[in-house]
Each structure stands twice: as C-alpha cells, then as structure tokens.
Write an enzyme that holds these catalytic residues in place. Sequence first.
Site, mmCIF file in Angstrom:
data_model
loop_
_atom_site.group_PDB
_atom_site.id
_atom_site.type_symbol
_atom_site.label_atom_id
_atom_site.label_comp_id
_atom_site.label_asym_id
_atom_site.label_seq_id
_atom_site.Cartn_x
_atom_site.Cartn_y
_atom_site.Cartn_z
ATOM 1 C CB ALA A 47 -0.924 -0.005 1.195
ATOM 2 C CG LEU A 67 -0.904 6.187 -6.431
ATOM 3 C CD1 LEU A 67 -2.064 6.157 -5.438
ATOM 4 C CD2 LEU A 67 -1.410 6.691 -7.762
ATOM 5 C CB CYS A 84 -3.510 2.712 -7.654
ATOM 6 S SG CYS A 84 -2.767 2.536 -6.017
ATOM 7 C CG ASN A 119 -2.715 -2.072 -10.358
ATOM 8 O OD1 ASN A 119 -2.028 -2.453 -9.422
ATOM 9 N ND2 ASN A 119 -2.673 -0.832 -10.820
ATOM 10 C CB THR A 120 -2.055 -5.266 -6.712
ATOM 11 O OG1 THR A 120 -2.481 -3.917 -6.497
ATOM 12 C CG2 THR A 120 -0.579 -5.285 -7.048
ATOM 13 N N GLY A 136 2.264 -11.185 -7.130
ATOM 14 C CA GLY A 136 3.058 -12.398 -6.991
ATOM 15 C C GLY A 136 2.272 -13.633 -7.391
ATOM 16 N N GLY A 148 1.971 -12.319 -11.268
ATOM 17 C CA GLY A 148 2.535 -13.605 -10.843
ATOM 18 C C GLY A 148 3.396 -14.332 -11.853
ATOM 19 N N GLY A 172 6.950 -8.437 -12.163
ATOM 20 C CA GLY A 172 7.269 -7.513 -11.073
ATOM 21 C C GLY A 172 7.813 -8.210 -9.852
HETATM 22 O O1 RRO Z 1 1.622 3.021 -5.249
HETATM 23 C C1 RRO Z 1 0.805 2.122 -4.987
HETATM 24 O O2 RRO Z 1 0.292 1.963 -3.863
HETATM 25 C C2 RRO Z 1 0.354 1.181 -6.023
HETATM 26 C C3 RRO Z 1 0.008 1.530 -7.301
HETATM 27 BR BR1 RRO Z 1 0.213 3.249 -7.964
HETATM 28 C C4 RRO Z 1 -0.566 0.565 -8.164
HETATM 29 O O3 RRO Z 1 -0.935 0.816 -9.325
HETATM 30 N N1 RRO Z 1 -0.719 -0.679 -7.693
HETATM 31 C C5 RRO Z 1 -0.352 -1.030 -6.437
HETATM 32 O O4 RRO Z 1 -0.514 -2.198 -6.056
HETATM 33 N N2 RRO Z 1 0.172 -0.091 -5.615
#
Ligand code: RRO
Length: 305
Positions: A72, A75, A130, A192-193, A217, A244, A265
């Site tokens: 977390a 950004l 995000c 994204n996550t 992951g 992952g 990643g």
């Molecule tokens: O910076 C973050 O907290 C973040 C971003 Br911008 C994103 O696109 N995805 C994420 O898991 N963390």
Amino acid sequence: MAGEGLAVEVAGLKLRSPTMNASGVLGMSAPLLKRVYDSGAGAVVTKSLGPAARSGHINPTVIEVEGGILNAMGLPNPGIEGYLEELRELKGEGVPVVASFFATTVPEFQSDAKALARAGADALELNLSCPNVGGEPGMCAADALSVERVTRSVKQVVQIPVFVKLSPNVTDIAGIAVAAEKGGADAITAVNTLKAMAIDADFRRPVLSNVTGGLSGSAIKSVALRCVWEIAEVVKVPIIGCGGVSNWRDAIEYMLAGASAVEIGTAVMNHGFEVYGKVNDGVTRYLSDNGLGSVSEVVGLAHKR
Ligand code: RRO
C-alpha cells in the site's frame, strides 16, 4: 539475450522481447530500470507518475505474505516534472520506455500525457487501477464510462500508443476492457494488484498502515490469467499480461490465454534482475521445441479449442 522469434509488436511498438517489468516494483530510478533492460526486457515501465510529487502512505507499506507481496505504497512519486530528466536518461541509453501515469482530472491526464510524450516516452500506460487510494476520481477502473472517457481524452492529445492498466477488483473485467478499447486504447494491461489485507494475530490489528493493500506475486497468477482470458474473448487490441509471472511457463500460459507480452514484477524480488533474460530464454526454447516461429503464433492459441 533476445533470440530469433522473440521480437513482438505491441500496438505498433516493436520490442526485442515480450517481457517488461511491472510498474512500481523497482521504484523509479533510471539505473535500476536500465538493469531490467540489460537483462533482456523488451521495454521498461516506470512507477506510476502523477501531476505532483507525492510521498505516499506511511510505513509499513510493503510486506511479504503467502505467495507474494502486499503493498500500500499510496502512489509515491516525484511528480511528472520531477521525473522527466530520468526518462530522458533512459532514452539516452536507448531503452524503450513505457511511462505509467495517473491523474485526477481529464485536463491533468491530458497535460501529463503530453509532457511524457514530449520527453520521449515510447508508450503510455494509463494507471486507472491502483487499489490503494480512497476513491480518487482518476482511479476509475471499476467504472466503464469513466475508463472510456479518460482513455479517449488521452488518446486525443498524444500520438504514441496508450496502454490502459485494468483492475482485477471488478465483477466484469471484460466489460471494462471493451470500454477502454472503445475509448481508443491501443493495448490493455491486465492486471493491477488484487485488493487484500494482512492482520497480525499478536498485535490484533491490520499490518499495513493503510489497512488494505494490493496483492501481487504467484498468489494472483490464476486470477490474472483468467482476466486475460476473458478480455481476449472480447477485444481486438493486444493484451499485456501481468500478475505472478516468475518463469517462462507462466509467460507462455499468459500468451496462450491471449497476451502478446508480459510484465514481471514481484518475481524480481526472489529471482533478481536475471528473471527477464531467463523467461526470454525459456520462451525461445518453447518456440523451437514446438516448431513455432514467433511469439505471435502462440498468442491466444488456448482459445482455439
Ligand atoms: O503506489 C501504490 O500503492 C500502487 C500503485 Br500506484 C498501483 O498501481 N498498484 C499497487 O498495487 N500499488
């Protein structure tokens, strides 16, 4: 290094290999991104840049959990203006750069996109997904109309390809991907996550300062693969698989599901920068073992049942 057949074209962008880093994991610096490229990646992706410098959430912001990493970050970034020099440095080294960015309003999205294109970015990755911000209007990946509108607004002001990075935290990712394509997206990055959390049994409280975070992951691979599959069934634009990937077999699975390239990643943490070269080597071997001439021959094969 990149073997015959490894070169791919994603939305008009010619890449020597189908691997890139996933935005964020390695931070920002040009030297680190250069190491990704030196390992064999086809292009590098910056951490998401915003209109202004931002320090992100307070610690703890990154923890290891079963099968991956929970972040977390919030950004954190130096702001687009603060990063342009780094971007130019990468371009000076001949590295293809995908600039990931976010903003809050349409005019901001447009002016940021123009600044990044002017500085030499080869493509943009529009981060609308995000999971670590509380309902900011720019993070609209759950709303099809907003995705379409923001994508169109960016496409109106730049000539370079625009990838749109989607969130797995939605009920109908295929519908959102269609909206991005309607808005003019040149490619879809999926995904994204995955929104998640951790709780400490001894302290009896959430571990991350932000309470929830984004899981990345191998724990999310099957979810992300399913997202790519569903998107591939409904859009024509290329898909970049993300989630992952840690070895060549993962990369091939994504290609079979419909991805033209993959972003890696979290695996860098366990396997080092060499992971890009190793995945590329494995993909090359897979192509030759199966009598295939190029990655494009693999893309979407699993749909032809
Ligand atoms: O910076 C973050 O907290 C973040 C971003 Br911008 C994103 O696109 N995805 C994420 O898991 N963390």
